[in-house]
Design a protein around this motif. Structure first.
Motif, mmCIF file in Angstrom:
data_model
loop_
_atom_site.group_PDB
_atom_site.id
_atom_site.type_symbol
_atom_site.label_atom_id
_atom_site.label_comp_id
_atom_site.label_asym_id
_atom_site.label_seq_id
_atom_site.Cartn_x
_atom_site.Cartn_y
_atom_site.Cartn_z
ATOM 1 N N UNK A 550 0.849 -1.083 -0.026
ATOM 2 C CA UNK A 550 -0.002 -0.034 0.010
ATOM 3 C C UNK A 550 0.759 1.363 0.075
ATOM 4 N N UNK A 551 0.744 2.249 -1.174
ATOM 5 C CA UNK A 551 1.387 3.343 -1.018
ATOM 6 C C UNK A 551 0.286 4.519 -0.981
ATOM 7 N N UNK A 552 0.476 5.461 -0.111
ATOM 8 C CA UNK A 552 -0.541 6.450 0.064
ATOM 9 C C UNK A 552 0.186 7.657 0.403
ATOM 10 N N UNK A 553 -0.799 8.979 0.209
ATOM 11 C CA UNK A 553 -0.334 10.155 0.528
ATOM 12 C C UNK A 553 1.043 10.566 0.139
ATOM 13 N N UNK A 554 1.537 10.085 -0.847
ATOM 14 C CA UNK A 554 3.241 9.990 -0.983
ATOM 15 C C UNK A 554 3.285 10.689 -2.274
#
Length: 728
Positions: A550-554
């Motif tokens: 999960x990759x988020x707000x990046x």
């Protein structure tokens, strides 16, 4: 009790001149007296030019007594005034100012000489002319000195004053740039009653910007190059009762002597690198004294020396800029930072006094007098110093320790620390094996070693709040290495900013491997390779990943890949939420991939290379991003997404999206703003698109009932046709 000064300067002699080829050189003196008669006596010093002492000369000749020996010019003396006309290079004048003590009490006096612009003359022109003169006072070379003050000297009632001899010459190599210029030289003699308290030592300001400044007995030696030629530096020094940025925690058994200095040197450049020497008078010998600079969170020790001259003691340090400085008679032993900065001269007291949230910085080796348990959530920074004795960390206490080497990391682990802070100055690889570790930093760490910075082997570890970068050029950085390697499952990286990693094909900022099918690896609020000169070839690199990423707000950028999953999978998932990707994004076969509320922009590359089914939900593609399908039977889903600002539709996606490598395009299935189950009737193309077995059943039922006769049934996804489809 301090004695008040009862009179100010009582005598001024002004020496004004203008000169050069065809110009007038007027040298005059005037005497002003300011004496105050009081019951205790009289302060009086007089000065006159000795007419008989006047000598003149011309080029290549010696001085001769009299007014008439310049080349083609003439010299006059009238009422204490010497006038010289039509001077040329090589001409000069020499004379004596007689000082007479007429006081009937002891006095103190000093002499000041300065260069000022005459009325109607630009200051720069005046200083230019003055800088070109050969100027001597009592045989000492004063050339280039535009302001001078002597030390205060004692003068008894019966003492005679030494006369002052001036010699001023226009050098024979003087150029035309000095023509038609004027300047003035002012002599001031200050005298005060002898029992008055005065401060001030010799002070010199030169035309080239160098200077020796003095205020309150504190002296600054300023080298050439800091101030522009002709600029007159000034210093402002105050002595606050206590430091403004921190609190001194006195050692009750041995109080420390403190002197606070607020030094301002207006006009100094922010990028100045020239060292300025500061000399401070003190009351006693202080061989262990240290001067510190404070910015409110840390104290920087300055290079400090102590010395003695004629029974008087001094402390000296060097600096490039000025602010508040603090002189202690001995080094501090520890600092504690919370809402305020506290300095201690007993390190053990600092450690025992710290409360949760405090950062304790050790400034010397410490041996505990008795056992100590760290039972508060402090951050301990030993620096390069040793903490000896019986010390341990209480269970379930979230205390942190700063490390700058593997040796320090090993010591932290032995003490029981799980929360590790990477400190400035790290030059080796840190490696840890286990679970439950957290890595962070207190500031941006500059890591300029051509090796990996951090290896984490194990699961359920966290990188939280780590800021790090490299400033090495590509030619000096590792090529195929990773800045951080994470080997294990269920690890998290969040709230971190990293610009570093290998520059060649397999170089990466973060490399993840060793995951399991039930693993969830999370990257939240990270920013990778924003400093393009320090960016890695790949941002996030995964090898044969199983489980979920999960990759988020990046924000992820790189010189090539943003996210790169290498190696096929049967269970892998990649979920990217609210993230901007700048570069080449690529993932291998067998993954379930989705991008939600995200954005693709141009980086080192500008590409999506997909080997797996991908869903783009509310996604922006800008700057002509390229698409590449790298395997058969790939499915793309675009929901509420845009390319260069234009909405993607089923009708325009083939023309709008620049697909490359068309080898696999024939087997590509594209959904646009449609459900992925059931069926959709497309009357314009006379087709019914079906997405699963239920959709196929319903479509067949429609046609068997006489509706949409002649429409093509188009299968949009894999449907298990071996299972029975019941209609009716």
């Amino acid at each position: 009790m301090k004695k008040k000064v009862i009179t100010s300067a009582i005598l001024t002699i002004a020496l004004a001149l203008s000169l050069l080829l065809g110009a007038t050189y007027a040298l005059f003196t005037s005497v002003s007296r300011n004496s105050i008669d009081i019951t205790s006596g009289k302060v009086s010093v007089e000065a006159v030019v000795d007419e008989a002492s006047i000598q003149t000369k011309q080029l290549d000749e010696a001085y001769v007594t009299g007014l008439q020996h310049t080349f083609g010019g003439d010299v006059e003396f009238d009422e204490n005034q010497v006038v010289l006309n039509k001077l040329v290079p090589g001409d000069g004048v020499k004379f004596t100012v007689q000082l007479t003590n007429k006081s009937n009490i002891a006095v103190k006096y000093r002499v000041s000489i300065s260069s000022v612009a005459p009325e109607g003359v630009e200051r720069d022109d005046s200083l230019l002319l003055f800088s070109g003169l050969s100027f001597k006072v009592n045989e000492s070379d004063f050339s280039g000195i535009i302001s001078y003050k002597s030390n205060w000297q004692d003068l008894a009632v019966t003492d005679e004053l030494e006369n002052i001899t001036f010699e001023i010459e226009l050098p024979e190599n003087a150029g035309n740039k000095y023509q038609d210029l004027s300047t003035s030289i002012v002599l001031v003699v200050e005298a005060i009653q002898g029992n008055a308290e005065v401060t001030g030592d010799e002070e010199i300001i030169r035309y080239n910007g160098s200077a020796v400044l003095n205020q309150g007995g504190i002296k600054l030696d300023i080298p050439e190059g800091i101030f522009a030629p002709g600029q007159v530096p000034t210093v402002e020094i105050t002595k606050p009762a206590a430091p403004t940025n921190f609190v001194v925690k006195q050692d009750a058994t041995s109080p420390v002597l403190v002197q606070t200095l607020d030094i301002k040197l207006p006009g100094i450049a922010e990028d100045n690198e020239e060292l300025i020497t500061v000399t401070i008078p003190v009351d006693k010998d202080m061989p262990g004294a240290v001067v510190y600079y404070s910015d409110g969170t840390q104290l920087e020790p300055m290079a400090t020396t102590s010395f003695e001259i004629d029974g008087k003691y001094y402390i000296q340090f060097t600096t490039t800029h000025f602010s508040e400085y603090i002189l202690f008679d001995r080094p501090i032993e520890a600092r504690v930072v919370s809402d305020t900065l506290e300095v201690y001269f007993n390190a053990e007291e600092a450690l025992r006094s710290a409360t949760s949230g405090d950062i304790v910085y050790l400034e010397k080796n410490m041996t505990l007098s008795e056992a100590f348990v760290i039972d508060k959530a402090i951050t301990l920074d030993l620096g390069s110093f040793a903490l000896n004795g019986d010390v341990k960390l209480a269970e379930n206490v979230k205390a942190r320790m700063v490390v700058r080497s593997q040796t320090e990391l090993d010591k932290a682990i032995v003490l029981g620390f799980k929360d590790i802070v990477i400190g400035q100055g790290l030059s080796t690889t840190l490696s840890v094996t286990g679970s439950g570790f957290t890595f962070s930093s207190l500031e941006e760490v500059v890591f300029n070693a051509a090796i990996r910075m951090l290896t984490i082997n194990g699961s359920n570890n966290t990188i939280d709040g780590l800021m790090a970068k490299t400033t090495l050029p590509d030619s000096q950085r590792f090529a195929g290495e990773y800045a951080i390697m994470i080997n294990g499952s269920n690890n998290t990286v969040k709230n971190s900013v990293l610009s570093m990693g290998g520059t060649a094909t397999w170089g990466a900022t973060i490399y993840v491997t060793g995951t399991t099918a039930d693993s969830v690896t999370t990257f939240s609020n990270i920013r990778l390779n924003e400093i393009t000169s320090a960016s890695a070839f790949r941002g996030l690199l995964f090898n044969g990943y199983e489980g979920t990423v999960i990759v988020e707000d990046s924000l992820i950028t790189s010189s090539a890949y943003t996210i790169n999953i290498d190696g096929d999978s049967s269970t892998g998932k990649l979920i990217v939420n609210r993230t901007t990707l700048k570069g080449w994004t690529s993932y291998s076969k067998g993954y379930q991939v989705e991008f939600n509320d995200s954005r693709f922009e141009k980086g080192g590359y500008h590409f999506i290379a997909a080997y797996s089914n991908t869903t783009f939900d509310n996604t922006e593609f800008v700057e002509d991003l390229g698409f590449s399908v790298r395997a058969d039977d790939i499915k793309f889903v675009f929901n509420n997404s845009r390319y260069n600002g234009e909405s993607i539709t089923f009708e325009n996606y083939q023309d709008l999206l620049p697909f490359q490598d068309t080898k696999y395009m024939q087997s590509l299935t594209v959904f646009v703003d449609e459900p992925t189950t059931g069926y959709v009737v497309d009357e314009s193309n006379k087709e019914i698109r079906v997405y699963d077995a239920d959709g196929l059943r319903d479509a067949l039922a429609l046609q068997m009932g006489g509706l949409y006769s002649g429409y093509t049934i188009k299968q949009m996804d894999d449907i298990d046709l071996n299972a029975p489809i019941v209609i009716g």
